[in-house]
Design an enzyme around this catalytic site. Structure first.
Site, PDB file in Angstrom:
ATOM      1  N   HIS A  17     -23.986  24.050 -50.655  1.00  0.00           N
ATOM      2  CA  HIS A  17     -24.067  23.467 -49.306  1.00  0.00           C
ATOM      3  C   HIS A  17     -24.700  22.074 -49.358  1.00  0.00           C
ATOM      4  CE1 HIS A  17     -24.444  27.930 -47.997  1.00  0.00           C
ATOM      5  NE2 HIS A  17     -23.244  27.533 -47.658  1.00  0.00           N
ATOM      6  N   LYS A  41     -22.521  38.803 -37.848  1.00  0.00           N
ATOM      7  CA  LYS A  41     -22.783  38.767 -39.297  1.00  0.00           C
ATOM      8  C   LYS A  41     -24.267  39.045 -39.444  1.00  0.00           C
ATOM      9  CE  LYS A  41     -20.329  35.798 -42.578  1.00  0.00           C
ATOM     10  NZ  LYS A  41     -20.354  34.449 -43.168  1.00  0.00           N
ATOM     11  N   ARG A  90     -13.995  26.460 -51.391  1.00  0.00           N
ATOM     12  CA  ARG A  90     -14.030  26.844 -52.807  1.00  0.00           C
ATOM     13  C   ARG A  90     -12.635  27.294 -53.224  1.00  0.00           C
ATOM     14  NH1 ARG A  90     -19.000  30.568 -51.346  1.00  0.00           N
ATOM     15  NH2 ARG A  90     -17.623  30.590 -49.546  1.00  0.00           N
ATOM     16  N   SER A 128     -23.728  32.365 -50.724  1.00  0.00           N
ATOM     17  CA  SER A 128     -25.021  32.863 -50.260  1.00  0.00           C
ATOM     18  C   SER A 128     -25.138  34.365 -50.534  1.00  0.00           C
ATOM     19  CB  SER A 128     -25.184  32.603 -48.754  1.00  0.00           C
ATOM     20  OG  SER A 128     -25.178  31.220 -48.492  1.00  0.00           O
TER      21      SER A 128
HETATM   22  P1  ADP Z   1     -20.034  30.921 -42.885  1.00  0.00           P
HETATM   23  O1  ADP Z   1     -20.894  32.120 -42.644  1.00  0.00           O
HETATM   24  O2  ADP Z   1     -19.654  30.196 -41.637  1.00  0.00           O
HETATM   25  O3  ADP Z   1     -18.881  31.109 -43.812  1.00  0.00           O
HETATM   26  P2  ADP Z   1     -21.643  29.753 -44.985  1.00  0.00           P
HETATM   27  O4  ADP Z   1     -23.070  29.495 -44.748  1.00  0.00           O
HETATM   28  O5  ADP Z   1     -21.275  30.871 -45.906  1.00  0.00           O
HETATM   29  O6  ADP Z   1     -21.008  29.892 -43.557  1.00  0.00           O
HETATM   30  O7  ADP Z   1     -20.940  28.427 -45.478  1.00  0.00           O
HETATM   31  C1  ADP Z   1     -20.883  27.278 -44.692  1.00  0.00           C
HETATM   32  C2  ADP Z   1     -19.801  26.365 -45.218  1.00  0.00           C
HETATM   33  O8  ADP Z   1     -20.111  25.981 -46.553  1.00  0.00           O
HETATM   34  C3  ADP Z   1     -18.427  27.024 -45.300  1.00  0.00           C
HETATM   35  O9  ADP Z   1     -17.463  26.037 -45.028  1.00  0.00           O
HETATM   36  C4  ADP Z   1     -18.336  27.498 -46.719  1.00  0.00           C
HETATM   37  O10 ADP Z   1     -16.999  27.596 -47.156  1.00  0.00           O
HETATM   38  C5  ADP Z   1     -19.075  26.369 -47.414  1.00  0.00           C
HETATM   39  N1  ADP Z   1     -19.642  26.801 -48.694  1.00  0.00           N
HETATM   40  C6  ADP Z   1     -20.224  27.968 -48.999  1.00  0.00           C
HETATM   41  N2  ADP Z   1     -20.621  27.998 -50.286  1.00  0.00           N
HETATM   42  C7  ADP Z   1     -20.251  26.809 -50.821  1.00  0.00           C
HETATM   43  C8  ADP Z   1     -20.328  26.232 -52.117  1.00  0.00           C
HETATM   44  N3  ADP Z   1     -20.843  26.890 -53.155  1.00  0.00           N
HETATM   45  N4  ADP Z   1     -19.869  24.979 -52.288  1.00  0.00           N
HETATM   46  C9  ADP Z   1     -19.301  24.308 -51.256  1.00  0.00           C
HETATM   47  N5  ADP Z   1     -19.171  24.815 -50.011  1.00  0.00           N
HETATM   48  C10 ADP Z   1     -19.629  26.046 -49.796  1.00  0.00           C
END
Ligand code: ADP
Length: 164
Positions: A17, A41, A90, A128
């Site tokens: 992120h 969630k 990803r 995450s």
């Molecule tokens: P959500 O619960 O909305 O999917 P996340 O917190 O999991 O939110 O992720 C927020 C954004 O960051 C999403 O667009 C997700 O695809 C992206 N993201 C998650 N992990 C990574 C990563 N390792 N590298 C780049 N982007 C990521």
């Protein structure tokens, strides 16, 4: 293209992120990282803590702000005069869901654009939920999360140890 939002659960924020928001901060005048309450969630980390951790991780980026939100992402974007939603992508795993979501947001607000940024190569397989799973099993996650998140997860175990 002045203001963009970067929404997500950030439960917790990872180096993947941080990589996205750092790269995006060079493209927009102002970016608001929008930390979702996301009632459907079940989050591990309370919303206020997710916001605090995110603020500490992006504090060095002068044009990035962090806020929490509940409700529709497009509404949050509109309230902040943003027409761009940034999402990280990803390889393989994110495409279908993100594609659906961007179409739905377009239906809700035809002026809203979703901008996808490819995850950095070293973060392609970082999520995450994986971080939480590994932390729960006692694995060392210091290489994939910012130091403040590592510290937080060390002090607040994913599954608190039973007393006695
Ligand atoms: P959500 O619960 O909305 O999917 P996340 O917190 O999991 O939110 O992720 C927020 C954004 O960051 C999403 O667009 C997700 O695809 C992206 N993201 C998650 N992990 C990574 C990563 N390792 N590298 C780049 N982007 C990521």
């Amino acid at each position: 293209m002045a203001t963009a939002i970067y929404p997500g659960s950030f439960d917790p924020i990872t180096l993947g992120h941080v990589d996205i928001i750092t790269r995006a901060s060079h493209l927009f005048e102002r970016i608001i990282m929008a930390v979702a309450q996301n009632a459907n969630k079940q989050a591990l980390i309370p919303l206020s803590q997710r916001v605090t951790l995110a603020k500490k991780c992006v504090g060095h980026l002068s044009n990035v702000e962090v806020e929490s939100f509940d409700g529709l992402t497009v509404d949050f974007a509109k309230q902040h005069s943003a027409r761009v939603i940034i999402r990280g992508l990803r390889a393989v795993s994110d495409f279908e869901y993100e594609f659906m979501m961007s179409q739905m947001n377009k239906n809700l607000d035809p002026e809203m654009e979703t901008l996808f940024m490819m995850a950095g190569l070293e973060f392609q397989f970082l999520s995450s939920s994986m971080v939480k799973e590994v932390a729960d099993l006692g694995g060392n996650i210091s290489g994939v999360v910012p130091p403040v998140v590592y510290e937080y997860l060390t002090k607040h175990p994913v599954r608190p140890k039973a007393k006695g």
